[in-house]
Design a protein around this motif. Structure first.
Motif, short mmCIF file in Angstrom:
data_model
loop_
_atom_site.label_atom_id
_atom_site.label_comp_id
_atom_site.label_asym_id
_atom_site.label_seq_id
_atom_site.Cartn_x
_atom_site.Cartn_y
_atom_site.Cartn_z
N ASP A 83 0.82 -1.21 0.00
CA ASP A 83 0.00 0.00 0.00
C ASP A 83 0.86 1.26 0.00
O ASP A 83 0.57 2.24 -0.71
CB ASP A 83 -0.90 0.03 1.24
CG ASP A 83 -1.92 -1.10 1.25
OD1 ASP A 83 -2.06 -1.79 0.22
OD2 ASP A 83 -2.56 -1.29 2.30
N GLU A 84 1.92 1.25 0.82
CA GLU A 84 2.77 2.44 0.95
C GLU A 84 3.41 2.81 -0.39
O GLU A 84 3.46 3.98 -0.77
CB GLU A 84 3.86 2.19 1.99
CG GLU A 84 3.34 1.92 3.40
CD GLU A 84 3.06 0.45 3.65
OE1 GLU A 84 2.93 0.07 4.83
OE2 GLU A 84 2.98 -0.33 2.68
N SER A 85 3.90 1.80 -1.11
CA SER A 85 4.53 2.06 -2.41
C SER A 85 3.48 2.45 -3.44
O SER A 85 3.69 3.38 -4.24
CB SER A 85 5.27 0.82 -2.89
OG SER A 85 6.22 0.39 -1.94
N ALA A 86 2.36 1.75 -3.44
CA ALA A 86 1.32 2.02 -4.42
C ALA A 86 0.85 3.47 -4.35
O ALA A 86 0.61 4.11 -5.37
CB ALA A 86 0.14 1.07 -4.21
N ARG A 87 0.73 4.01 -3.13
CA ARG A 87 0.24 5.38 -2.99
C ARG A 87 1.16 6.39 -3.64
O ARG A 87 0.71 7.26 -4.39
CB ARG A 87 0.04 5.71 -1.49
CG ARG A 87 -1.25 5.16 -0.91
CD ARG A 87 -1.53 5.77 0.45
NE ARG A 87 -0.60 5.30 1.47
CZ ARG A 87 -0.82 4.25 2.26
NH1 ARG A 87 -1.92 3.55 2.13
NH2 ARG A 87 0.07 3.91 3.17
N ILE A 88 2.46 6.31 -3.37
CA ILE A 88 3.37 7.32 -3.90
C ILE A 88 3.56 7.15 -5.41
O ILE A 88 3.58 8.14 -6.17
CB ILE A 88 4.74 7.30 -3.17
CG1 ILE A 88 5.68 8.35 -3.74
CG2 ILE A 88 5.38 5.93 -3.21
CD1 ILE A 88 5.24 9.78 -3.57
N TYR A 89 3.65 5.90 -5.90
CA TYR A 89 3.85 5.71 -7.33
C TYR A 89 2.59 6.03 -8.13
O TYR A 89 2.67 6.57 -9.25
CB TYR A 89 4.31 4.27 -7.62
CG TYR A 89 5.76 4.04 -7.29
CD1 TYR A 89 6.77 4.56 -8.09
CD2 TYR A 89 6.14 3.29 -6.18
CE1 TYR A 89 8.12 4.35 -7.79
CE2 TYR A 89 7.47 3.07 -5.86
CZ TYR A 89 8.45 3.61 -6.67
OH TYR A 89 9.78 3.40 -6.37
N GLU A 90 1.41 5.73 -7.59
CA GLU A 90 0.17 6.07 -8.30
C GLU A 90 -0.05 7.58 -8.29
O GLU A 90 -0.50 8.16 -9.29
CB GLU A 90 -1.02 5.35 -7.66
CG GLU A 90 -2.37 5.66 -8.30
CD GLU A 90 -2.49 5.21 -9.76
OE1 GLU A 90 -3.46 5.62 -10.42
OE2 GLU A 90 -1.60 4.45 -10.24
N ALA A 133 -3.57 -6.96 -5.20
CA ALA A 133 -3.22 -5.84 -4.32
C ALA A 133 -3.35 -4.51 -5.05
O ALA A 133 -3.84 -3.52 -4.49
CB ALA A 133 -1.80 -6.01 -3.79
N ASN A 134 -2.94 -4.48 -6.32
CA ASN A 134 -3.08 -3.26 -7.11
C ASN A 134 -4.54 -2.86 -7.26
O ASN A 134 -4.90 -1.69 -7.12
CB ASN A 134 -2.48 -3.45 -8.51
CG ASN A 134 -0.96 -3.55 -8.53
OD1 ASN A 134 -0.37 -4.03 -9.49
ND2 ASN A 134 -0.32 -3.11 -7.47
N LYS A 135 -5.40 -3.82 -7.53
CA LYS A 135 -6.83 -3.52 -7.70
C LYS A 135 -7.41 -2.94 -6.42
O LYS A 135 -8.23 -2.01 -6.46
CB LYS A 135 -7.58 -4.79 -8.10
CG LYS A 135 -7.28 -5.28 -9.50
CD LYS A 135 -8.03 -6.56 -9.81
CE LYS A 135 -7.76 -7.06 -11.22
NZ LYS A 135 -8.46 -8.35 -11.48
N LEU A 136 -7.00 -3.48 -5.27
CA LEU A 136 -7.50 -2.95 -4.00
C LEU A 136 -7.07 -1.50 -3.80
O LEU A 136 -7.75 -0.74 -3.09
CB LEU A 136 -7.00 -3.82 -2.84
CG LEU A 136 -7.61 -5.22 -2.73
CD1 LEU A 136 -6.89 -6.03 -1.66
CD2 LEU A 136 -9.10 -5.13 -2.41
N ASN A 137 -5.96 -1.11 -4.40
CA ASN A 137 -5.47 0.27 -4.29
C ASN A 137 -5.92 1.15 -5.45
O ASN A 137 -5.41 2.27 -5.62
CB ASN A 137 -3.94 0.27 -4.17
CG ASN A 137 -3.47 -0.05 -2.77
OD1 ASN A 137 -3.89 0.59 -1.82
ND2 ASN A 137 -2.60 -1.04 -2.63
#
Length: 418
Positions: A83-90, A133-137
């Motif tokens: 989640d932490e990585s997904a937020r900043i990269y998205e 995990a990506n879909k959840l984010n």
């Protein structure tokens, strides 16, 4: 004469189309950013745009954006696991999607999608987990079988008779590439026009400090550079692979290792490669640039060092992997190769946030993922500096996580071994 209207120094050529000034450094600035690559320039831009802070200097020991910004493979994606990585990269990918309009400058952003190949049963399990995990984010992600991989990229070898057969791939359609030089020039042009001083040929030699780290009173009061002393209100360290040398001057320990990372390009070819293909197992990632050359990256060299060169066996393995995955490239000719210096951490995630010095902020450890997060990191680091509080998107990546144990292990999603 105002320092910003002075002509370039004798060591720089006169040119009517300079996109930014080459000023002499002033005696002091509210914010000094060490490192004139993509991250430093983006931070300066968003300090101005989002927070109205203009008394800013960006110090670059060489030429602007001549480090890793000029030595990467320009891939942009946000399909990271945690989640932490997904937020900043998205967050960064969304900024990429509007960056040309923001900068008023072309960056040749091309959203052609990325395939991350799976070659073993464990690869498949890990990849499907990451897709979910990506879909959840809220990140666009799909799992594709071999036949669907071939539909997205017909030149990928999906036959069973190769050493690492393709069992499928994750696919992010919004991923893409951009022209790295144009990105740097666009940020530099906007920052300069807003009053930021972009100071080239300015190496940081040491820091002037006061107070004690032990009681929390330590501050950086100035920077000793090859172009004189500069007083500062706040300091941001954005020197990528050379960050550890700056931290040594401050007596700050950080779990960083610097490695060479190589890439290469082929001769110009007709358009044949419609997307980006990455393989962690065989350590190669391939896209086709706008002009037609194939751009290929590999895994890091295993040894530590600050030299911008790499070992030949890495290129040899990279080429073997590329030819196996893409037989159509077997007769393509290598045009040139190069290397940058990436700084890596034990959990393959960055270090962003506070240092033991109250007015100094750290941005490093991005490994092979630094280019893709350029606008997002600039946005969040500028916010951190302006508010003296880590932005929520970078708060999980503080230096203290290596004490608390709250690591963000992204080795699998980082896509190369580091």
């Amino acid at each position: 004469m105002d320092h910003r209207t002075e002509p370039p120094g004798a060591h720089l050529p006169e040119h009517p189309d300079f996109l930014w000034h080459n000023p002499e450094p002033k005696r002091s600035y509210d914010v000094v950013i060490v490192g004139g690559g993509g991250h430093g320039l983006a931070t300066a831009h968003y300090l101005v745009k989002n927070h109205g802070i203009t008394n800013v200097a960006v110090l670059e020991k060489g030429w602007l954006a001549g480090g890793n910004m000029a030595r990467n493979t320009t891939l942009i994606r946000s399909n990271y696991l945690w989640d932490e990585s997904a937020r900043i990269y998205e967050h960064s990918l969304k900024l990429w999607e509007g960056l040309e309009d923001d900068l008023g400058y072309p960056i040749l952003f091309s959203q052609r999608g990325v395939l991350n190949l799976a070659h073993t049963e464990q690869d498949v399990r890990d990849s499907v987990r990451r897709v979910e995990a990506n879909k959840l984010n809220g990140i666009d992600a799909e799992w594709l079988g071999p036949d669907d991989v071939a539909k997205v990229c017909p030149i990928v070898n999906v036959s069973d008779g190769i050493r690492y057969p393709v069992h499928g791939a994750t696919y992010q359609p919004r991923a893409g590439i951009a022209k790295h030089d144009y990105v740097a020039w666009g940020f530099a042009r906007r920052a300069d026009a807003a009053g930021v001083d972009l100071i080239q040929d300015c190496e940081v030699l040491d820091f002037h400090t006061e107070g004690s780290v032990d009681d929390g009173t330590a501050r950086i009061t100035g920077i000793r550079t090859s172009r004189g002393d500069i007083a500062c209100g706040q300091v941001a360290l954005c020197a990528a692979g050379f960050t550890s040398t700056l931290l040594d001057k401050l007596g700050v320990a950080a779990p960083l290792q610097s490695h060479p990372l190589q890439a290469l390009v082929s001769e110009l070819l007709e358009p044949v490669h419609p997307t980006i293909v990455m393989s962690n197992a065989v350590h190669v990632y391939v896209s086709q640039a706008h002009k037609g050359e194939l751009v290929m990256g590999a895994g890091v060299d295993s040894y530590n060092g600050y030299g911008r060169r790499g070992a030949f066996h890495i290129i040899e393995r990279q080429m073997a992997a590329a030819v196996e995955l893409f037989p159509v490239f077997a007769r393509a000719h290598l045009l040139r190769s190069w290397a940058g210096v990436v700084d890596t951490t034990p959990d393959a995630s960055p270090i962003v946030g506070r240092t033991p010095y109250a007015n100094a902020y750290l941005n490093c450890g991005w490994g092979t993922g630094g280019f893709k997060v350029t606008p997002g990191l600039g946005w969040c680091l500028a916010d951190t500096i302006a508010n003296d509080e880590p932005h929520p998107y970078v708060a999980p990546f503080g230096l203290d996580r290596f004490v608390t144990g709250a690591l963000v292990d992204e080795h699998g999603a980082a896509a190369v071994a580091h």
